[in-house]
Design a protein around this motif. Sequence first.
Motif, PDB file in Angstrom:
ATOM      1  N   GLN A 301       0.729  -1.226  -0.045  1.00 14.78           N
ATOM      2  CA  GLN A 301      -0.108  -0.034  -0.074  1.00 14.78           C
ATOM      3  C   GLN A 301       0.669   1.409  -0.049  1.00 14.78           C
ATOM      4  O   GLN A 301       0.236   2.507  -0.373  1.00 14.78           O
ATOM      5  CB  GLN A 301      -1.033  -0.030   1.065  1.00 14.78           C
ATOM      6  CG  GLN A 301      -2.120  -0.691   1.235  1.00 14.78           C
ATOM      7  CD  GLN A 301      -3.042  -0.506  -0.031  1.00 14.78           C
ATOM      8  OE1 GLN A 301      -3.403   0.451  -0.087  1.00 14.78           O
ATOM      9  NE2 GLN A 301      -3.497  -1.686  -0.602  1.00 14.78           N
ATOM     10  N   THR A 302       2.215   1.214   0.337  1.00 20.90           N
ATOM     11  CA  THR A 302       2.793   2.459   0.416  1.00 20.90           C
ATOM     12  C   THR A 302       4.087   2.283  -0.152  1.00 20.90           C
ATOM     13  O   THR A 302       4.891   1.220  -0.191  1.00 20.90           O
ATOM     14  CB  THR A 302       3.229   2.644   1.943  1.00 20.90           C
ATOM     15  OG1 THR A 302       2.150   2.514   2.595  1.00 20.90           O
ATOM     16  CG2 THR A 302       3.860   4.034   2.183  1.00 20.90           C
ATOM     17  N   PHE A 303       4.712   3.404  -1.150  1.00 27.23           N
ATOM     18  CA  PHE A 303       5.765   3.336  -1.949  1.00 27.23           C
ATOM     19  C   PHE A 303       6.617   4.729  -1.852  1.00 27.23           C
ATOM     20  O   PHE A 303       5.909   5.741  -1.643  1.00 27.23           O
ATOM     21  CB  PHE A 303       5.145   3.183  -3.212  1.00 27.23           C
ATOM     22  CG  PHE A 303       4.430   1.786  -3.660  1.00 27.23           C
ATOM     23  CD1 PHE A 303       5.055   0.781  -3.951  1.00 27.23           C
ATOM     24  CD2 PHE A 303       3.084   1.772  -3.352  1.00 27.23           C
ATOM     25  CE1 PHE A 303       4.098  -0.354  -4.381  1.00 27.23           C
ATOM     26  CE2 PHE A 303       2.384   0.588  -3.231  1.00 27.23           C
ATOM     27  CZ  PHE A 303       3.045  -0.506  -3.794  1.00 27.23           C
ATOM     28  N   VAL A 328       5.266   8.551  -1.824  1.00 23.20           N
ATOM     29  CA  VAL A 328       5.973   9.614  -1.811  1.00 23.20           C
ATOM     30  C   VAL A 328       6.859   9.800  -3.016  1.00 23.20           C
ATOM     31  O   VAL A 328       7.556   8.721  -3.295  1.00 23.20           O
ATOM     32  CB  VAL A 328       7.060   9.339  -0.564  1.00 23.20           C
ATOM     33  CG1 VAL A 328       8.256  10.496  -0.395  1.00 23.20           C
ATOM     34  CG2 VAL A 328       6.405   9.092   0.844  1.00 23.20           C
ATOM     35  N   LEU A 329       6.557  10.877  -3.475  1.00 21.34           N
ATOM     36  CA  LEU A 329       7.186  11.102  -5.067  1.00 21.34           C
ATOM     37  C   LEU A 329       8.247  12.164  -4.819  1.00 21.34           C
ATOM     38  O   LEU A 329       8.210  13.232  -4.130  1.00 21.34           O
ATOM     39  CB  LEU A 329       6.151  11.493  -5.894  1.00 21.34           C
ATOM     40  CG  LEU A 329       6.653  11.574  -7.261  1.00 21.34           C
ATOM     41  CD1 LEU A 329       6.904  10.297  -7.735  1.00 21.34           C
ATOM     42  CD2 LEU A 329       5.459  12.250  -8.071  1.00 21.34           C
ATOM     43  N   ASP A 330       9.452  11.596  -4.977  1.00 24.06           N
ATOM     44  CA  ASP A 330      10.661  12.408  -4.463  1.00 24.06           C
ATOM     45  C   ASP A 330      11.416  12.420  -5.837  1.00 24.06           C
ATOM     46  O   ASP A 330      11.636  11.862  -7.032  1.00 24.06           O
ATOM     47  CB  ASP A 330      11.509  11.943  -3.601  1.00 24.06           C
ATOM     48  CG  ASP A 330      12.938  12.783  -3.081  1.00 24.06           C
ATOM     49  OD1 ASP A 330      12.577  13.920  -2.980  1.00 24.06           O
ATOM     50  OD2 ASP A 330      13.859  12.199  -3.147  1.00 24.06           O
ATOM     51  N   ALA A 331      12.431  13.732  -5.617  1.00 24.26           N
ATOM     52  CA  ALA A 331      13.387  13.741  -6.838  1.00 24.26           C
ATOM     53  C   ALA A 331      13.177  13.469  -8.474  1.00 24.26           C
ATOM     54  O   ALA A 331      12.245  14.204  -8.813  1.00 24.26           O
ATOM     55  CB  ALA A 331      14.546  12.727  -6.736  1.00 24.26           C
ATOM     56  N   ASP A 332      13.717  12.371  -8.913  1.00 26.20           N
ATOM     57  CA  ASP A 332      13.380  12.094 -10.267  1.00 26.20           C
ATOM     58  C   ASP A 332      12.118  11.956 -10.706  1.00 26.20           C
ATOM     59  O   ASP A 332      11.583  12.118 -11.853  1.00 26.20           O
ATOM     60  CB  ASP A 332      14.166  10.902 -10.863  1.00 26.20           C
ATOM     61  CG  ASP A 332      15.837  11.056 -10.978  1.00 26.20           C
ATOM     62  OD1 ASP A 332      16.338  12.275 -10.782  1.00 26.20           O
ATOM     63  OD2 ASP A 332      16.630  10.241 -11.013  1.00 26.20           O
ATOM     64  N   GLY A 333      11.332  11.356  -9.655  1.00 24.55           N
ATOM     65  CA  GLY A 333       9.838  11.257  -9.884  1.00 24.55           C
ATOM     66  C   GLY A 333       9.218  12.429  -9.866  1.00 24.55           C
ATOM     67  O   GLY A 333       8.232  12.231 -10.815  1.00 24.55           O
ATOM     68  N   ILE A 334       9.518  13.430  -9.220  1.00 22.61           N
ATOM     69  CA  ILE A 334       8.796  14.813  -9.403  1.00 22.61           C
ATOM     70  C   ILE A 334       9.222  15.235 -10.738  1.00 22.61           C
ATOM     71  O   ILE A 334       8.255  15.713 -11.548  1.00 22.61           O
ATOM     72  CB  ILE A 334       9.327  15.833  -8.312  1.00 22.61           C
ATOM     73  CG1 ILE A 334       8.755  15.449  -6.855  1.00 22.61           C
ATOM     74  CG2 ILE A 334       9.006  17.149  -8.563  1.00 22.61           C
ATOM     75  CD1 ILE A 334       9.225  16.105  -5.785  1.00 22.61           C
ATOM     76  N   SER A 335      10.558  15.263 -11.209  1.00 19.98           N
ATOM     77  CA  SER A 335      10.824  15.748 -12.407  1.00 19.98           C
ATOM     78  C   SER A 335      10.190  15.169 -13.635  1.00 19.98           C
ATOM     79  O   SER A 335      10.293  15.745 -14.599  1.00 19.98           O
ATOM     80  CB  SER A 335      12.329  15.796 -12.631  1.00 19.98           C
ATOM     81  OG  SER A 335      12.997  16.684 -11.388  1.00 19.98           O
ATOM     82  N   LEU A 354      -0.756  11.357  -1.413  1.00 18.66           N
ATOM     83  CA  LEU A 354       0.576  11.460  -2.215  1.00 18.66           C
ATOM     84  C   LEU A 354       1.205  12.700  -1.191  1.00 18.66           C
ATOM     85  O   LEU A 354       0.668  13.475  -0.758  1.00 18.66           O
ATOM     86  CB  LEU A 354      -0.016  12.109  -3.627  1.00 18.66           C
ATOM     87  CG  LEU A 354       1.087  12.758  -4.343  1.00 18.66           C
ATOM     88  CD1 LEU A 354       2.235  11.728  -4.739  1.00 18.66           C
ATOM     89  CD2 LEU A 354       0.768  13.405  -5.473  1.00 18.66           C
ATOM     90  N   VAL A 355       2.445  12.448  -1.055  1.00 20.85           N
ATOM     91  CA  VAL A 355       3.573  13.298  -0.583  1.00 20.85           C
ATOM     92  C   VAL A 355       4.598  13.747  -1.511  1.00 20.85           C
ATOM     93  O   VAL A 355       5.229  12.894  -2.099  1.00 20.85           O
ATOM     94  CB  VAL A 355       4.283  12.728   0.715  1.00 20.85           C
ATOM     95  CG1 VAL A 355       5.231  13.625   1.148  1.00 20.85           C
ATOM     96  CG2 VAL A 355       3.272  12.289   1.847  1.00 20.85           C
ATOM     97  N   LEU A 356       4.607  15.016  -1.928  1.00 22.08           N
ATOM     98  CA  LEU A 356       5.666  15.434  -2.679  1.00 22.08           C
ATOM     99  C   LEU A 356       6.625  16.260  -1.965  1.00 22.08           C
ATOM    100  O   LEU A 356       6.347  16.839  -1.024  1.00 22.08           O
ATOM    101  CB  LEU A 356       4.985  16.356  -3.592  1.00 22.08           C
ATOM    102  CG  LEU A 356       3.937  15.877  -4.771  1.00 22.08           C
ATOM    103  CD1 LEU A 356       3.332  17.101  -5.588  1.00 22.08           C
ATOM    104  CD2 LEU A 356       4.501  14.937  -5.814  1.00 22.08           C
ATOM    105  N   THR A 357       8.119  15.903  -2.307  1.00 24.31           N
ATOM    106  CA  THR A 357       9.209  16.529  -1.654  1.00 24.31           C
ATOM    107  C   THR A 357      10.048  17.305  -2.570  1.00 24.31           C
ATOM    108  O   THR A 357      11.279  17.183  -2.526  1.00 24.31           O
ATOM    109  CB  THR A 357       9.801  15.237  -0.555  1.00 24.31           C
ATOM    110  OG1 THR A 357      10.335  14.460  -1.876  1.00 24.31           O
ATOM    111  CG2 THR A 357       9.071  14.423   0.093  1.00 24.31           C
ATOM    112  N   PRO A 358       9.695  18.385  -2.940  1.00 25.89           N
ATOM    113  CA  PRO A 358      10.561  19.175  -3.815  1.00 25.89           C
ATOM    114  C   PRO A 358      11.575  20.170  -3.102  1.00 25.89           C
ATOM    115  O   PRO A 358      11.087  20.799  -2.050  1.00 25.89           O
ATOM    116  CB  PRO A 358       9.434  19.942  -4.804  1.00 25.89           C
ATOM    117  CG  PRO A 358       8.324  20.343  -3.925  1.00 25.89           C
ATOM    118  CD  PRO A 358       8.280  18.985  -3.050  1.00 25.89           C
ATOM    119  N   HIS A 359      12.718  20.322  -3.696  1.00 24.45           N
ATOM    120  CA  HIS A 359      13.360  21.443  -3.271  1.00 24.45           C
ATOM    121  C   HIS A 359      13.129  22.571  -4.139  1.00 24.45           C
ATOM    122  O   HIS A 359      12.285  22.499  -5.012  1.00 24.45           O
ATOM    123  CB  HIS A 359      14.842  21.127  -3.564  1.00 24.45           C
ATOM    124  CG  HIS A 359      15.611  20.534  -4.769  1.00 24.45           C
ATOM    125  ND1 HIS A 359      15.321  21.175  -5.839  1.00 24.45           N
ATOM    126  CD2 HIS A 359      16.194  19.583  -4.947  1.00 24.45           C
ATOM    127  CE1 HIS A 359      15.874  20.512  -6.774  1.00 24.45           C
ATOM    128  NE2 HIS A 359      16.252  19.459  -6.397  1.00 24.45           N
TER     129      HIS A 359
END
Length: 476
Positions: A301-303, A328-335, A354-359
């Motif tokens: 259920q969690t990725f 959790v969508l981070d780094a390359d996933g966001i881009s 959904l959790v997005l972690t952008p710089h």
Amino acid sequence: MSAIDAAAAATGIDSFGLMERAGAAAAAATLRLHPGALRFVVLCGPGNNGGDAYVAARHLLESGATVALFHLGDPAKLKGDAARARAGCALQGQELGLYRPGAGDVVIDGLFGAGLGRAVPAGVAALTKRVAEAGIAVLAIDLPSGVDGRTGKVLGAAFRARNTITFMTRKPGHLLMPGRELCGELEVFDIGIPARIIRAEAGGAIAENTPDAWKAVLPAEQLETHKYRRGHLVVFSGEADKTGAARMSAASGLKAGAGLVTIAAPDAAMAANAAHLTAVMLHAIDDAAELEDWLSDTRLQTFVLGPGFGIDARARAYVTALADRRLVLDADGISSFKDDPQQLFDLFRGEPRLVLTPHEGEFSRLFPDIGGDDALGKVDKALAAARRANAAIVYKGADTVIASPDGRALINTNAPAWLATAGSGDVLAGIIGGLLAQGLPAFEAAAAGVWLHGEAARRAGKGLTAEDLAVAVLPL
């Protein structure tokens, strides 16, 4: 704070009494912090911040200190409590532009405080430069003049305070950069406004990120449990030469309390991952079709997707397959969604999962119009992004902001400067994933994860690497 002051007055609290206590607190702090000063230079502005400064000047003078007073604008035009404060001060002030820093001076800044909404006048900007060049210590009343109390931005120019004295509660500008750095050491004084009024008027929508904000949703510890009750986290790996980031995320998720963690890797990357893993499991996934088959196991259920994954159509296909899961969508996933962010947002409607972690750069790629709006502060931007994406947003930086689609926002303050190191974001994504796997809602998992991340960095100490940081993670 303007609403809080008005509400306090409406209940019968003497507003001048509040000003008197604020000015007295500023004077007392000045004497305590600068016992060796040869002269206290009090700068008085045209509003209530200036009123606080007049009260402080009076108390400093009565204590036997040498005090000089300089005012901005015509003090005869002061109104209300500020005019009363000026009338009670025996000092005759001079125009602000006449002040020249001298050896042994300490400046008490009461020009604008937190209510400033426009760039400071040219004369004030020139004064901040003269004071900085002379190395004069500054104590700011409420907030260093020139710092926006809502956003922490510098409005043209600002004092760099060694100490800041504020009242009842901190403002966003005390926590957001660069305001936080310009405040120096911050102290909060209770001047007698009841907490119930502050809660009613401030609303609690924006706060500091502390355990009080999310501890109520932490899972209860139970003796009778098993690994699946603590959640199964899956972290996607990149290709064979880019596997380290996923392993750091996986290790961090395990340390944060997930019951099981699996790295889902391309077949060609299995050997590279297997050589470095013990407690973390491995599963081969080469394309979206294989992922769809694997997702028939409803315990998954969690990725976490993004660290070292690559920016490509495969990332978008994987995210599409995970649209009904927690992610959790981070780094390359966001881009990977930079060309069509709406495609991502449309996948995750309904209950936020959904959790997005952008710089800063990733935020601007995903939300170009919001990121480019200079009228918005960091909290405003994070909240606008959270509403648009229907996601918890972790807007990273020295003043990381965590925002929810429902309008809540938390400003993080516990991260030390040495947390800025390669791989730190991979660790954060894994921590948040581990908390999501245990059943925390998206916003609370994001906020708790950011706080745990900062605490791990403090434990690891200066000179840490991302590997050190992952080892230092402790569960809640």
